[in-house]
Design an enzyme around this catalytic site. Structure first.
Site, PDB file in Angstrom:
ATOM      1  N   HIS A   1     -29.501   9.378  24.843  1.00  0.00           N
ATOM      2  CA  HIS A   1     -30.568   8.461  25.260  1.00  0.00           C
ATOM      3  C   HIS A   1     -30.322   7.005  24.842  1.00  0.00           C
ATOM      4  O   HIS A   1     -31.239   6.313  24.380  1.00  0.00           O
ATOM      5  CB  HIS A   1     -31.906   8.932  24.702  1.00  0.00           C
ATOM      6  CG  HIS A   1     -32.421  10.217  25.298  1.00  0.00           C
ATOM      7  ND1 HIS A   1     -32.027  10.686  26.522  1.00  0.00           N
ATOM      8  CD2 HIS A   1     -33.312  11.146  24.819  1.00  0.00           C
ATOM      9  CE1 HIS A   1     -32.656  11.831  26.778  1.00  0.00           C
ATOM     10  NE2 HIS A   1     -33.431  12.132  25.763  1.00  0.00           N
ATOM     11  N   HIS A  58     -39.273   9.153  30.120  1.00  0.00           N
ATOM     12  CA  HIS A  58     -39.360  10.290  29.204  1.00  0.00           C
ATOM     13  C   HIS A  58     -40.801  10.674  28.850  1.00  0.00           C
ATOM     14  O   HIS A  58     -41.085  11.021  27.703  1.00  0.00           O
ATOM     15  CB  HIS A  58     -38.563   9.987  27.938  1.00  0.00           C
ATOM     16  CG  HIS A  58     -37.942  11.189  27.295  1.00  0.00           C
ATOM     17  ND1 HIS A  58     -38.685  12.197  26.714  1.00  0.00           N
ATOM     18  CD2 HIS A  58     -36.648  11.560  27.156  1.00  0.00           C
ATOM     19  CE1 HIS A  58     -37.861  13.117  26.224  1.00  0.00           C
ATOM     20  NE2 HIS A  58     -36.623  12.758  26.483  1.00  0.00           N
ATOM     21  N   GLU A  73     -37.000  14.455  33.689  1.00  0.00           N
ATOM     22  CA  GLU A  73     -36.290  13.184  33.581  1.00  0.00           C
ATOM     23  C   GLU A  73     -35.299  13.081  34.732  1.00  0.00           C
ATOM     24  O   GLU A  73     -34.285  13.774  34.750  1.00  0.00           O
ATOM     25  CB  GLU A  73     -35.563  13.119  32.238  1.00  0.00           C
ATOM     26  CG  GLU A  73     -36.476  13.307  31.047  1.00  0.00           C
ATOM     27  CD  GLU A  73     -35.754  13.888  29.839  1.00  0.00           C
ATOM     28  OE1 GLU A  73     -34.765  13.295  29.388  1.00  0.00           O
ATOM     29  OE2 GLU A  73     -36.174  14.958  29.352  1.00  0.00           O
TER      30      GLU A  73
END
Ligand code: BGC
Length: 387
Positions: A141, A215, A352
């Protein structure tokens, strides 16, 4: 007869409610019809004394969202149930300080690269790059300080049928190990069709991987109101990308048919999550990228989620080739959310939309390389209704 709507927003930076002017709303007909609104106010300060703002958005139906310029986080998002009762359907915290202290990416913009890059390394045009490693041996991420932890430049937006927030961030060359100055813009829109619409765009001055995502952890029964195992999920995906123990794709695109990963027909998330399956063991449940069957870069339906008790239905549309379905396996009650509610195991799920994990090391996957002179675009819509 179509009546043109005019939206007016007042954008004020000041602490506390008292200093903030109420939004002015009007219709051309002046008949008191309800319209969208947006307000900006200061929300708090970071440790380095920078002011963080939060935008309160409402659409014409009464659906609302709060979005902050810290990490582009969607702090709250309401949706009506079948009795018209609005409830907050995303997990998150009540204060900025809690987000800064510790958040498993609740509601944030994730980037530069959503999900994992193996060992934080990749080669591009013959040059090897080393990224920050923050998930065991891997990069996750965007690294130690990804897009979820930076303050974005922001402004309120208004258009016919929607209110929104424009976020802008210039990610400098070398940030978290990535090449190139990456100029990123994210538009969040709350539309009168009860959609949260997210539009990403980016340019770069050196070739670099780009794969931002969103997210939010959703719970269509309301954030903090139990687990999501009874939610019925449909995924428009005939394959998924199996992973190793470190959740890095093996490179295979495996058919879902006949496995617990087949969500072609709406199926309760909890129906097979405990099956004896090596992939479910590795993910501690679902934590996998699904390969969308009809990907062609156009906005297409990727998923639907239905919560039978409330009647809430969420549709997810995207221009991306994949979607990470994560069912909150790492939630363990240690995050105390809005209203003091602890988020226990599987109290939220994420969808996502993305290019596949570890794409920079997988030339066989759709490319996520952005080059100078090119424009990155990605649109995802989370649409709410009842059934
Ligand atoms: C990842 C999970 C991770 C979660 C929170 C998801 O996108 O796939 O493995 O635990 O984000 O960091």
């Amino acid at each position: 007869m179509h009546r043109k709507k005019f939206y007016t927003a007042i954008s004020t930076i000041a602490f506390g409610w008292a200093a903030v002017a109420a939004p002015a709303l009007a219709t051309a007909a002046g008949d008191g019809e309800r319209l969208g609104s947006i307000e900006k106010r200061a929300w708090g300060k970071t440790q380095d004394n920078r002011t963080v703002c939060v935008y309160a958005l409402a659409n014409a139906n009464g659906m609302s969202a709060r979005i902050t310029d810290y990490g582009g986080i969607v702090v709250s998002l309401t949706a009506p149930d079948r009795n018209g009762k609005y409830e907050d359907v995303v997990l998150g915290y009540g204060t900025l300080a809690e987000y800064v202290k510790d958040s498993p990416y609740f509601g944030s913009v994730v980037g530069r690269f959503g999900n994992r890059i193996a060992r934080g390394k990749f080669s591009l045009d013959g040059q090897e790059y080393t990224l920050a490693v923050n998930n065991g041996p891997n990069h996750l991420h965007g690294g130690l300080k990804g897009f979820d932890k930076v303050i974005w430049e922001s402004e309120a937006l208004i258009r016919d049928g929607a209110v929104g927030v424009r976020l802008h961030y210039l990610s400098p060359d070398g940030e978290e190990g990535y090449p190139g100055n990456l100029d990123v813009t994210v538009h969040y829109w709350l539309t009168d069709a009860n959609e949260l619409r997210i539009e990403y765009s980016a340019t770069t001055d050196k070739a670099t991987p780009v794969n931002p995502t969103h997210h939010s952890y959703f719970n269509l029964a309301g954030a903090g109101n139990g687990d999501i195992l009874g939610h019925e999920l449909m995924l428009a995906a005939d394959r998924f990308t199996p992973v190793d123990e470190g959740l890095i794709p093996t490179g295979e695109l495996r058919p879902v048919a006949g496995t617990p990963f087949d969500f072609a027909r709406p199926t309760a998330i909890g129906a097979r999550v405990g099956d004896d399956d090596l992939q479910l063991k590795y993910g501690r449940g679902y934590d996998h990228n699904f390969v969308l069957s009809r990907w062609d870069g156009k906005l297409r339906l990727a998923a639907t989620v239905y919560e039978p008790k409330s009647g809430r239905l969420m549709e997810v549309l995207t221009t991306e080739p994949g979607v990470q379905f994560y069912c909150g396996n790492f939630l363990d009650g240690s995050n105390i959310g809005k209203g003091g509610k602890p988020y226990e195991h599987r109290y939220g799920f994420c969808l996502e939309t993305q290019h596949f994990p570890d794409s920079p090391n997988r030339p066989e996957f759709p490319s996520c390389t952005l080059r100078p002179g090119e424009q990155y675009h990605h649109t995802t819509v989370y649409r709410f209704s009842i059934k």
